[in-house]
Design an enzyme around this catalytic site. Structure first.
Site, PDB file in Angstrom:
ATOM      1  N   ASP A 128       0.862  -1.182   0.000  1.00  0.00           N
ATOM      2  CA  ASP A 128       0.000   0.000   0.000  1.00  0.00           C
ATOM      3  C   ASP A 128       0.896   1.228   0.000  1.00  0.00           C
ATOM      4  O   ASP A 128       2.130   1.108   0.040  1.00  0.00           O
ATOM      5  CB  ASP A 128      -0.944  -0.001   1.209  1.00  0.00           C
ATOM      6  CG  ASP A 128      -2.267   0.714   0.930  1.00  0.00           C
ATOM      7  OD1 ASP A 128      -2.256   1.714   0.182  1.00  0.00           O
ATOM      8  OD2 ASP A 128      -3.312   0.293   1.456  1.00  0.00           O
ATOM      9  N   PHE A 155      -1.018   0.915  -6.409  1.00  0.00           N
ATOM     10  CA  PHE A 155      -1.569  -0.133  -7.268  1.00  0.00           C
ATOM     11  C   PHE A 155      -1.930   0.379  -8.664  1.00  0.00           C
ATOM     12  O   PHE A 155      -2.376  -0.383  -9.507  1.00  0.00           O
ATOM     13  CB  PHE A 155      -2.761  -0.847  -6.619  1.00  0.00           C
ATOM     14  CG  PHE A 155      -3.793   0.034  -5.961  1.00  0.00           C
ATOM     15  CD1 PHE A 155      -4.400   1.088  -6.633  1.00  0.00           C
ATOM     16  CD2 PHE A 155      -4.170  -0.217  -4.642  1.00  0.00           C
ATOM     17  CE1 PHE A 155      -5.366   1.873  -6.023  1.00  0.00           C
ATOM     18  CE2 PHE A 155      -5.130   0.579  -4.015  1.00  0.00           C
ATOM     19  CZ  PHE A 155      -5.728   1.619  -4.712  1.00  0.00           C
ATOM     20  N   HIS A 186     -14.289  -0.707  -5.237  1.00  0.00           N
ATOM     21  CA  HIS A 186     -15.477   0.145  -5.077  1.00  0.00           C
ATOM     22  C   HIS A 186     -15.139   1.626  -4.909  1.00  0.00           C
ATOM     23  O   HIS A 186     -16.023   2.477  -4.970  1.00  0.00           O
ATOM     24  CB  HIS A 186     -16.365  -0.361  -3.944  1.00  0.00           C
ATOM     25  CG  HIS A 186     -15.824  -0.102  -2.560  1.00  0.00           C
ATOM     26  ND1 HIS A 186     -16.619  -0.158  -1.441  1.00  0.00           N
ATOM     27  CD2 HIS A 186     -14.573   0.190  -2.109  1.00  0.00           C
ATOM     28  CE1 HIS A 186     -15.905   0.099  -0.368  1.00  0.00           C
ATOM     29  NE2 HIS A 186     -14.660   0.313  -0.749  1.00  0.00           N
ATOM     30  N   GLY A 221       3.978   1.393  -2.255  1.00  0.00           N
ATOM     31  CA  GLY A 221       3.816   1.686  -3.671  1.00  0.00           C
ATOM     32  C   GLY A 221       2.361   1.959  -3.992  1.00  0.00           C
ATOM     33  O   GLY A 221       1.504   1.998  -3.111  1.00  0.00           O
TER      34      GLY A 221
END
Length: 343
Positions: free
Chosen positions: A204, A232, A250, A230
Site C-alpha cells: 500500500d 496499485f 469500489h 507503492g
C-alpha cells in the site's frame, strides 16, 4: 391535494428513518465519551460518569435517557446508567465492535459530504470534491485524526469480514499472499494467523503502511510478512500465489479499476489467483442486504466514480483486464469473495 393513506402501518418506521441522522450523532457522542466502556463492570451514577468523562451531568443524563429509549443503555429513576445487549456493541473490546463505526461515520468529512448528497444526484459529480475541493484520500492525508479513525474502522470491521473471508476460502495451498492496498494489514493478519506456514506481503502507499509494523509485531508476524510501499496504479510485487483486493475496486470508476486489475494481472503468474473482496449488489434490489445499497450511496457521495457493483459488472471488468469469468463465494458477512484466474 393531500393524499390520505389508510392505516398507519410503517409510518413510525419511516418517521424514525427520517430522523436517523440524529441518532447517529448521539451514538457518536456516546462512543467519544466511551460510555459503554465505563459501565462495562456494572451500573454507574450519571454524576460519576459525568465526572469521569468531563461532561455536564444534566446534559449527559438526557443523552443517556434518549439512547435508553431506543434500547441503548438503561437509565434507572435514581440516575444509574447500565449496559444493555445493544449498548455492549459500542464497547472498544466488543467482537465485533461498533465503537469505531459510530465515530467514523460522523466525522466532518463524511457528515458534510453527505449533507451535499443532492449535488451528486443532480450533477453526477462527487459531493465530497464539491464540498472540500479535493478527493477523499487527499483530504484524509491532510486530516490525520480522521485518517486514523478510518484506519481503525477498517481494522475493526463491524461486519467481521476478515474472519468471514478466512472461514469461507481455502488458502491452504498458497505459499505467499499479496494484499494489494491492504492498509495496515488487518485482512492479511487474519489469513496468516489461520495458516502458520504461509507468508504475506502487504502492499500500500507509504503513509498507509507506516502503522503496519507495530500491528504485525503485536501478532508475532513480523518475520512472516514483508511490507512494500507503492501504488496499485503502478507496478505490483510479483511472485504471489494469491493476490487480494479487499474493498479497493469500489473506490474507483471502471477505467481506474481496469488499471488496477491489469496491474494485478501483469504481476501474477499463470497459476496465481485473484480474490476481490467486495459487496455484490443484487440484480434486483431488496433480495438480500439493504446495507449494500447504503454502501453504494456512500461511495457515490465520497469518491469520484466510486460504486458498488453487481456480479455482471464485476465479470465485465475481469474479462476486459485479462481474467476468467469470476467465481463468486458468499461469506457470513455482507462481503463476497470474487475469485478470478489469469487467462
Amino acid at each position: 391535494m393531500s393524499h390520505q393513506i389508510t392505516g398507519i402501518e410503517g409510518f413510525n418506521n419511516v418517521a424514525l428513518l427520517v430522523r436517523a441522522f440524529q441518532l447517529s450523532r448521539m451514538l457518536q457522542v456516546a462512543t467519544s465519551l466511551d460510555l459503554a466502556g465505563r459501565v462495562a463492570d456494572g451500573p454507574q451514577p450519571v454524576t460519576q460518569l459525568a465526572s469521569d468523562c468531563g461532561a455536564n451531568p444534566d446534559m449527559l443524563l438526557r443523552l443517556c435517557r434518549a439512547l435508553a429509549a431506543f434500547g441503548i443503555f438503561r437509565v434507572m429513576p435514581d440516575g444509574q446508567v447500565s449496559q444493555t445487549s445493544h449498548s455492549a456493541w459500542l464497547r472498544k473490546d466488543a467482537e465485533p465492535t461498533l465503537y469505531y463505526a459510530a465515530r467514523y461515520w460522523t466525522t466532518r468529512g463524511n457528515w458534510q459530504a453527505w449533507a451535499n448528497l443532492e449535488y451528486a444526484v443532480r450533477t453526477g459529480e462527487s459531493p465530497f470534491r464539491e464540498t472540500f475541493g479535493v478527493a477523499n484520500f487527499e483530504y484524509l492525508a491532510a486530516h490525520p485524526y480522521e485518517a486514523s479513525l478510518f484506519d481503525l474502522f477498517m481494522q475493526h470491521s463491524p461486519d467481521d469480514r476478515h474472519a468471514a473471508v478466512v472461514e469461507a476460502y481455502d488458502f491452504s495451498n498458497a505459499r505467499l499472499v499479496v494484499d494489494v492496498g491492504g492498509g495496515t494489514g488487518a485482512l492479511l493478519t487474519a489469513i496468516l494467523i489461520a495458516h502458520p506456514d504461509m507468508k504475506g506481503l502487504l502492499f500500500d502507499q507509504e503513509a498507509v503502511v507506516a502503522a503496519a509494523p507495530e500491528m504485525l509485531r503485536g501478532f508475532g508476524l513480523s518475520e512472516r510478512c514483508r511490507i512494500e510501499a507503492g501504488s496499485f496504479f503502478e507496478a505490483l510485487p510479483k511472485g504471489g500465489d494469491i493476490y487480494t483486493l479487499s474493498q479497493i475496486l469500489h473506490d474507483w470508476n471502471d477505467e481506474r479499476c481496469l488499471t488496477i486489475l491489469s496491474n494485478c494481472r501483469e504481476a501474477m503468474g499463470q497459476d496465481a489467483r485473484l480474490l476481490v473482496i467486495e459487496r455484490v449488489l443484487d440484480e434486483e434490489p431488496g433480495q438480500t442486504n439493504p446495507m449494500s445499497y447504503l454502501a453504494d450511496i456512500h461511495m457515490m457521495v465520497n469518491f469520484d466514480g466510486g460504486r458498488e457493483r453487481t456480479e455482471t459488472e464485476f465479470a465485465g471488468l475481469f474479462t476486459r483486464s485479462g481474467f476468467s469469468a469470476p467465481h463468486v463465494l458468499q461469506t457470513r458477512s455482507p462481503f463476497y469473495i470474487i475469485e478470478a484466474r489469469p487467462v
